[in-house]
Design a protein around this motif. Structure first.
Motif, mmCIF file in Angstrom:
data_model
loop_
_atom_site.group_PDB
_atom_site.id
_atom_site.type_symbol
_atom_site.label_atom_id
_atom_site.label_comp_id
_atom_site.label_asym_id
_atom_site.label_seq_id
_atom_site.Cartn_x
_atom_site.Cartn_y
_atom_site.Cartn_z
ATOM 1 N N GLY A 141 0.685 -1.082 0.156
ATOM 2 C CA GLY A 141 -0.093 0.046 -0.135
ATOM 3 C C GLY A 141 0.750 1.192 -0.157
ATOM 4 O O GLY A 141 1.930 1.385 0.503
ATOM 5 N N LEU A 142 0.331 2.375 -0.422
ATOM 6 C CA LEU A 142 1.021 3.512 -0.403
ATOM 7 C C LEU A 142 0.001 4.889 -0.932
ATOM 8 O O LEU A 142 -0.895 4.700 -1.487
ATOM 9 N N ARG A 143 0.214 5.952 -0.260
ATOM 10 C CA ARG A 143 -0.578 7.215 -0.281
ATOM 11 C C ARG A 143 0.158 8.075 -0.861
ATOM 12 O O ARG A 143 1.582 8.123 -0.707
ATOM 13 N N PRO A 144 -0.436 8.935 -1.832
ATOM 14 C CA PRO A 144 0.564 10.200 -2.168
ATOM 15 C C PRO A 144 1.157 10.906 -1.069
ATOM 16 O O PRO A 144 0.844 11.306 -0.029
ATOM 17 N N VAL A 145 2.620 11.072 -1.250
ATOM 18 C CA VAL A 145 3.552 11.968 -0.249
ATOM 19 C C VAL A 145 4.619 12.655 -1.195
ATOM 20 O O VAL A 145 4.860 12.255 -2.223
ATOM 21 N N LEU A 146 5.036 13.604 -0.374
ATOM 22 C CA LEU A 146 6.203 14.567 -1.017
ATOM 23 C C LEU A 146 7.367 13.942 -0.383
ATOM 24 O O LEU A 146 7.475 13.752 0.831
ATOM 25 N N HIS A 147 8.422 13.368 -1.191
ATOM 26 C CA HIS A 147 9.789 13.187 -0.607
ATOM 27 C C HIS A 147 10.981 13.641 -1.416
ATOM 28 O O HIS A 147 10.946 13.298 -2.440
ATOM 29 N N GLU A 148 11.661 14.649 -0.690
ATOM 30 C CA GLU A 148 12.466 15.297 -1.616
ATOM 31 C C GLU A 148 13.718 14.598 -1.849
ATOM 32 O O GLU A 148 14.628 15.149 -3.056
ATOM 33 N N GLU A 149 14.065 13.526 -0.922
ATOM 34 C CA GLU A 149 15.278 12.718 -1.209
ATOM 35 C C GLU A 149 15.285 11.555 -1.970
ATOM 36 O O GLU A 149 16.549 11.019 -2.601
#
Length: 326
Positions: A141-149
């Motif tokens: 499972g995954l939900r939309p997220v911001l990850h900058e690295e």
């Protein structure tokens, strides 16, 4: 179906199984190895929570750069929720962690469909400096997220939920350079279609993407046709459409689409193309100086009476299959 085994090591570090305090004492530099944590120690089952607690007590976790999670309690029936919660609860103890592999379990130990995963979003929100995340198993499972690295995201599964594919495309991943998704088979939970990949193929949230793998799919022809006009393709250096049910229609659409001359390599291995189309693909890629992998040329399977498969007396429709399901 065949299982393509482990993913490549996310970081070029030797793997060190954590087998208790003695293992920690034997390693001088606790950041120089990829620590493998598993509840299976030499045939003895130890609760994963106890393994993780011991690891945190005896390893200098502030130095650890890579963690690889093997088996947890009751693998095959219990999901990875507890493992995710333990990792996220101890996130402050791992300031140097850059690579995480959840489900580093070879097929000899567990079929990929028996590895039950969970929502892995908390790993991204709890480890904002993580650069590589590999997840192997079913029910990811995954939900939309911001990850900058994050630089690499690989989800290896015999059945990827459509909601997870859509969530990947909805994530803002400005540093991501490598993305691989194994779609899998409907029998093992795959319910995605090519429309679920629209966010990925648009490339809007993946400005640095250089390698794209959309693999192991029963609808590989549709993926190839969509890739042929996808806005993300011109920024790629390598493209992987292997391990799926790719046939003449998908390969022909790919050849008729946008230029692939900018690619270093194209992987179409494990496919169902005819000799004629294989030759066309090989000649085109050679003219563009693009390395192409066309290994594992397969024939459609038939369920008819033995000895008539595919012949003039065959009265069934042949079927294709992805490389990894169970």
């Amino acid at each position: 179906m065949t299982d393509h085994g482990h993913a490549d090591q996310p970081v070029d570090l030797p793997t060190e199984p954590y087998e208790g305090p003695g293992a920690a004492t034997a390693v001088a530099d606790h950041g120089a190895v990829a620590w493998h944590l598993s509840c299976d120690r030499g045939g003895r089952e130890i609760p994963f929570a106890d393994v993780f607690r011991s690891f945190c007590e005896h390893v200098r976790t502030e130095e650890v750069r890579e963690v690889r999670i093997g088996t947890w309690d009751e693998i095959g029936s219990t999901g990875s929720e507890e493992v995710v919660a333990l990792l996220c609860g101890a996130a402050e103890r791992f300031p140097a962690l850059r690579a995480l592999y959840l489900g580093d379990i070879p097929w000899e130990q567990s079929e990929i469909s028996w590895i039950v995963q969970s929502d892995v979003t908390p790993l991204l929100t709890s480890f904002p400096r993580l650069r590589r995340l590999v997840v192997r198993g079913s029910g990811v499972g995954l939900r939309p997220v911001l990850h900058e690295e994050l630089r690499l995201l690989r989800i290896e599964t015999g059945g990827l939920p459509g909601a997870t594919a859509r969530a990947v495309g909805a994530c803002d991943l400005p540093s991501l350079r490598e993305l691989e998704l194994w779609m899998g088979e409907e029998e093992y939970g795959a319910d995605s279609d090519v429309e679920d990949l629209a966010g990925i193929l648009s490339g809007e949230r993946l400005p640095e993407l250089r390698h794209l793998g959309l693999q192991n799919s029963e609808y590989q022809d549709a993926i190839a046709a969509a890739v042929a006009t996808a806005p993300v393709v011109p920024r790629l250096r390598t493209l992987d459409l292997s391990m799926g049910a790719l046939g003449d229609a998908g390969a022909t659409a790919l050849l008729a689409g946008q230029s692939l001359a900018h690619l270093d390599s194209l992987d179409l291995s494990h496919h169902f193309m005819s000799d004629e189309v294989v030759g066309r693909v090989r000649r085109r890629m050679r003219s563009l100086e693009v390395e192409v992998d066309l290994d594992e040329q397969l024939e459609e399977e038939h369920d008819c009476e033995e000895g008539t498969e595919g012949g003039p007396d065959c009265d069934c429709v042949g079927y294709r299959y992805a490389a990894v399901g169970e």
